[in-house]
Design a protein around this motif. Structure first.
Motif, PDB file in Angstrom:
ATOM      1  N   VAL A   1       0.807  -1.167  -0.028  1.00 53.28           N
ATOM      2  CA  VAL A   1      -0.088  -0.031  -0.065  1.00 53.28           C
ATOM      3  C   VAL A   1       0.867   1.298   0.006  1.00 53.28           C
ATOM      4  O   VAL A   1       2.110   1.090   0.122  1.00 53.28           O
ATOM      5  CB  VAL A   1      -0.775   0.041   1.111  1.00 53.28           C
ATOM      6  CG1 VAL A   1      -1.886  -1.099   1.315  1.00 53.28           C
ATOM      7  CG2 VAL A   1      -0.266  -0.062   2.464  1.00 53.28           C
ATOM      8  N   GLN A   2       0.285   2.335  -0.497  1.00 55.44           N
ATOM      9  CA  GLN A   2       1.155   3.720  -0.534  1.00 55.44           C
ATOM     10  C   GLN A   2      -0.320   4.711   0.037  1.00 55.44           C
ATOM     11  O   GLN A   2      -0.762   5.158  -0.959  1.00 55.44           O
ATOM     12  CB  GLN A   2       1.469   4.112  -1.825  1.00 55.44           C
ATOM     13  CG  GLN A   2       2.482   5.265  -1.714  1.00 55.44           C
ATOM     14  CD  GLN A   2       2.888   5.612  -3.132  1.00 55.44           C
ATOM     15  OE1 GLN A   2       2.308   6.131  -3.969  1.00 55.44           O
ATOM     16  NE2 GLN A   2       4.333   5.061  -3.179  1.00 55.44           N
ATOM     17  N   ALA A   3      -0.394   4.751   1.097  1.00 57.99           N
ATOM     18  CA  ALA A   3      -1.619   5.160   1.771  1.00 57.99           C
ATOM     19  C   ALA A   3      -1.584   6.949   1.417  1.00 57.99           C
ATOM     20  O   ALA A   3      -2.646   7.158   1.417  1.00 57.99           O
ATOM     21  CB  ALA A   3      -1.736   5.198   3.338  1.00 57.99           C
ATOM     22  N   GLU A   4      -0.533   7.339   1.486  1.00 55.51           N
ATOM     23  CA  GLU A   4      -0.251   8.828   1.043  1.00 55.51           C
ATOM     24  C   GLU A   4      -1.108   9.278  -0.508  1.00 55.51           C
ATOM     25  O   GLU A   4      -1.384  10.444  -0.578  1.00 55.51           O
ATOM     26  CB  GLU A   4       0.979   9.511   1.459  1.00 55.51           C
ATOM     27  CG  GLU A   4       2.055   9.124   0.369  1.00 55.51           C
ATOM     28  CD  GLU A   4       2.653   7.780   0.867  1.00 55.51           C
ATOM     29  OE1 GLU A   4       3.829   7.433   0.439  1.00 55.51           O
ATOM     30  OE2 GLU A   4       2.166   7.020   1.698  1.00 55.51           O
ATOM     31  N   ASN A   5      -0.740   8.273  -1.144  1.00 55.81           N
ATOM     32  CA  ASN A   5      -1.385   8.528  -2.498  1.00 55.81           C
ATOM     33  C   ASN A   5      -2.747   7.400  -2.868  1.00 55.81           C
ATOM     34  O   ASN A   5      -2.889   7.349  -3.851  1.00 55.81           O
ATOM     35  CB  ASN A   5      -0.320   8.183  -3.445  1.00 55.81           C
ATOM     36  CG  ASN A   5       0.755   9.129  -3.528  1.00 55.81           C
ATOM     37  OD1 ASN A   5       0.438  10.251  -3.767  1.00 55.81           O
ATOM     38  ND2 ASN A   5       2.139   8.979  -3.760  1.00 55.81           N
ATOM     39  N   ASP A   6      -3.310   6.948  -1.955  1.00 57.95           N
ATOM     40  CA  ASP A   6      -4.467   6.208  -1.813  1.00 57.95           C
ATOM     41  C   ASP A   6      -4.251   5.047  -2.851  1.00 57.95           C
ATOM     42  O   ASP A   6      -5.158   4.693  -3.896  1.00 57.95           O
ATOM     43  CB  ASP A   6      -5.943   7.096  -2.229  1.00 57.95           C
ATOM     44  CG  ASP A   6      -7.045   6.281  -2.260  1.00 57.95           C
ATOM     45  OD1 ASP A   6      -7.110   5.296  -1.347  1.00 57.95           O
ATOM     46  OD2 ASP A   6      -8.000   6.683  -2.840  1.00 57.95           O
TER      47      ASP A   6
END
Length: 339
Positions: free
Chosen positions: A207-212
């Motif tokens: 996952v890359q939460a900052e970029n959804d």
């Protein structure tokens, strides 16, 4: 003992003439035969004599054939070399007489085999547990209603409920898929459906939460799996044509065309919980269900992952402003080297 045969001249010794007998009569004079070699040399094989009428006919035929050949070359002349003007004229003629596919149609054909439908499921039993917990936190009313007993968790398929539908794009032909994190967040089970109808379970690989963004790994893939081609956004400019492909409201795959409206945009979620930067703004129609789908150029190359739309109303539908995460960020989320 046998005596050897003796041969003598035709005249007897002493010059005396031998008496003439019937066997000694002179033979009639006959012309000697022509030598075979000489005859063969004089008349070649296949040779035969032509009478004067036949010779005239032969020469007349040769003359007529010569005239025919000369006329043919004079009419046709030497072949002319093709020029650029000839090629341009042929192309224009083809374009006038043949219906050519649009740029958007060609882009869609290129990206379609790499687009997948992403469906997330949650268990009804878990939803009821969460609902019960929420009710427990709510202050009791004067006459609270009796709640139904919470069902026990079941492994049956009817215990699941569809929580959300989104889109994904295959970026590695081994079944690695990019999508939005909010499409699969909190799911008990994730299913992806490929372009040929193959259904497969999928797991979250990163996952890359900052970029959804979320990276999925499919358990099964089609035999002819084709990964999308990703393209750097360095030369992307406002006004460039783009195509958004996905499953808006679960319908699709659907394609919508537009242009890049701007670069380096900032978007804040309606809840105000997250702010994303350096986004591509576009005006191709996008709605709930397009999330996680590819934003592609007219070459069918992915430049972004559709992630949000701007709508200040509660409808949460498209008003003409959509946002996509640049593919450089998405590739980093998948562990791929930057362009």
């Amino acid at each position: 003992m046998r005596r050897p045969a003796l041969y003598s001249s035709s005249r007897p010794a002493g010059g005396a003439r031998a008496p003439v007998t019937g066997h000694d009569l002179p033979l009639p004079l006959v012309a000697p035969p022509e030598p075979v070699a000489a005859t063969a040399a004089a008349r070649p094989r296949g040779w035969r004599r032509f009478v004067p009428g036949q010779m005239a006919m032969m020469w007349s035929t040769i003359f007529v054939l010569a005239l025919a050949l000369a006329a043919m070359f004079a009419l046709n002349g030497p072949q002319r070399r093709l020029t650029q003007d000839d090629i341009n004229a042929a192309v224009l003629k083809t374009m006038e007489t043949q219906v050519m596919p649009s740029e958007y149609a060609r882009a869609y054909d290129n990206i379609r085999p790499s687009v997948v439908r992403v469906v997330s499921y949650v268990k009804k039993s878990r939803l009821k547990d969460e609902e019960a917990k929420q009710v427990a936190k709510t202050p009791s009313a004067k006459n609270p209603k009796a709640t139904k007993p919470i069902a026990t968790e079941s492994a049956a398929a009817d215990d699941e409920v569809e929580a959300g539908v989104g889109t994904g794009v295959v970026i590695i032909d081994k079944g690695v898929i990019l999508t939005n994190l909010h499409v699969v967040s909190g799911a008990d089970r994730i299913e992806v459906i490929f372009h040929d109808g193959l259904k497969s379970a999928a797991s979250i690989r990163g996952v890359q939460a900052e970029n959804d963004l979320a990276v999925l790994q499919a358990a099964k893939i089609p035999d002819d799996m084709i990964a999308a081609t990703m393209r750097s956004t360095n030369d992307l400019a406002p006004g460039d044509k783009v195509l958004a492909v996905g499953f808006p409201f679960g319908i699709g795959p659907s394609a919508s065309g537009g242009v890049v409206s701007g670069l380096g945009r900032v978007f804040k979620s309606p809840e105000g919980k997250q702010e994303m930067k350096n986004l591509i703004q576009f005006d191709a129609a996008a709605n709930p269900g397009n999330s996680g789908g590819p934003l592609v150029t007219m070459d069918g190359e992915v430049v972004g992952i559709v992630t949000a739309i701007l709508n200040p109303t509660s409808a949460r539908t498209f008003l003409g402003i959509g946002f996509a995460v640049p593919i450089e960020n998405a590739a980093t989320a998948a562990g791929l080297p930057p362009f």
